[in-house]
Write a protein that holds these residues in place. Structure first.
Motif, PDB file in Angstrom:
ATOM      1  N   SER A   1       0.842  -1.193   0.000  1.00 39.06           N
ATOM      2  CA  SER A   1       0.000   0.000   0.000  1.00 39.06           C
ATOM      3  C   SER A   1       0.879   1.247   0.000  1.00 39.06           C
ATOM      4  O   SER A   1       2.009   1.229   0.493  1.00 39.06           O
ATOM      5  CB  SER A   1      -0.913  -0.010   1.230  1.00 39.06           C
ATOM      6  OG  SER A   1      -0.136   0.094   2.399  1.00 39.06           O
TER       7      SER A   1
ATOM      8  N   ASP B   1       5.309   5.196   1.766  1.00 38.01           N
ATOM      9  CA  ASP B   1       5.566   6.627   1.936  1.00 38.01           C
ATOM     10  C   ASP B   1       5.968   6.985   3.367  1.00 38.01           C
ATOM     11  O   ASP B   1       6.698   7.948   3.586  1.00 38.01           O
ATOM     12  CB  ASP B   1       4.329   7.438   1.561  1.00 38.01           C
ATOM     13  CG  ASP B   1       4.043   7.372   0.057  1.00 38.01           C
ATOM     14  OD1 ASP B   1       4.986   7.019  -0.688  1.00 38.01           O
ATOM     15  OD2 ASP B   1       2.903   7.659  -0.328  1.00 38.01           O
ATOM     16  N   PHE B   2       5.462   6.281   4.336  1.00 36.80           N
ATOM     17  CA  PHE B   2       5.716   6.663   5.735  1.00 36.80           C
ATOM     18  C   PHE B   2       6.484   5.605   6.489  1.00 36.80           C
ATOM     19  O   PHE B   2       6.166   5.249   7.601  1.00 36.80           O
ATOM     20  CB  PHE B   2       4.351   6.904   6.435  1.00 36.80           C
ATOM     21  CG  PHE B   2       3.513   7.945   5.776  1.00 36.80           C
ATOM     22  CD1 PHE B   2       3.861   9.265   5.867  1.00 36.80           C
ATOM     23  CD2 PHE B   2       2.393   7.584   5.035  1.00 36.80           C
ATOM     24  CE1 PHE B   2       3.089  10.233   5.239  1.00 36.80           C
ATOM     25  CE2 PHE B   2       1.622   8.542   4.429  1.00 36.80           C
ATOM     26  CZ  PHE B   2       1.957   9.857   4.525  1.00 36.80           C
TER      27      PHE B   2
ATOM     28  N   GLU C   1       0.689   3.872   1.780  1.00 36.73           N
ATOM     29  CA  GLU C   1       0.991   4.339   3.130  1.00 36.73           C
ATOM     30  C   GLU C   1       2.193   3.598   3.696  1.00 36.73           C
ATOM     31  O   GLU C   1       3.002   4.172   4.428  1.00 36.73           O
ATOM     32  CB  GLU C   1      -0.210   4.120   4.056  1.00 36.73           C
ATOM     33  CG  GLU C   1      -1.394   5.007   3.774  1.00 36.73           C
ATOM     34  CD  GLU C   1      -2.295   4.433   2.686  1.00 36.73           C
ATOM     35  OE1 GLU C   1      -2.229   3.219   2.412  1.00 36.73           O
ATOM     36  OE2 GLU C   1      -3.035   5.209   2.090  1.00 36.73           O
TER      37      GLU C   1
END
Length: 148
Positions: A138, A143-144, A140
């Motif tokens: 995913s 990216d994080f 998320e």
């Protein structure tokens, strides 16, 4: 403590046991719980007989209680054997599923207002990706990231 007060306490506890057993028998549909409720009603009556026997200084009530205990033990053996046989026959302990044991000319029993059965969503089970294919990540998760 006077004999009348002691008798009153015996009778109150016996009536409570009998009432709990009666409510349990009429509100449950599981055969084992109905059986246990019947045993609780017998114990309530036995306690009341012991109370009356003590109040009148007569052993007749206590001898009757011993007879009730013997009959209850025999009932437990036969009743549990019947419950096991019925469970093997129907696959459930629900008393309403014993419709097949009715006579042929009687209509099947139906509840007056059956509760609607909510539809349960089918569970989504986690599964592994096929060998050699990397599962999608995913955005998320990429990216994080805390560490790279």
């Amino acid at each position: 403590m006077t004999d009348e007060a002691l008798l009153h306490q015996y009778l109150v506890v016996g009536a409570m046991l009998f009432s709990i057993g009666l409510i349990g028998f009429f509100t449950r549909r599981n055969m084992i719980l109905m059986f246990l409720s019947t045993e609780m009603m017998l114990q309530g009556v036995s306690l009341s007989l012991v109370g009356w026997s003590r109040f009148y200084d007569d052993f007749g009530g206590q001898m009757l209680v011993i007879f009730i205990l013997v009959v209850a033990a025999c009932e437990a053996a036969i009743g549990l054997a019947l419950i096991v046989v019925l469970f093997r026959h129907t696959g459930s302990l629900d008393i309403a599923l014993l419709q097949r044991l009715r006579e042929a000319n009687l209509p099947p029993w139906q509840e007056a207002n059956p509760l609607p059965v909510p539809e349960e969503p089918s569970p989504v089970w986690p599964h592994l990706a096929p060998a050699g294919i990397r599962p999608p990540e995913s955005p998320e998760a990429t990216d994080f990231r805390e560490t790279v």
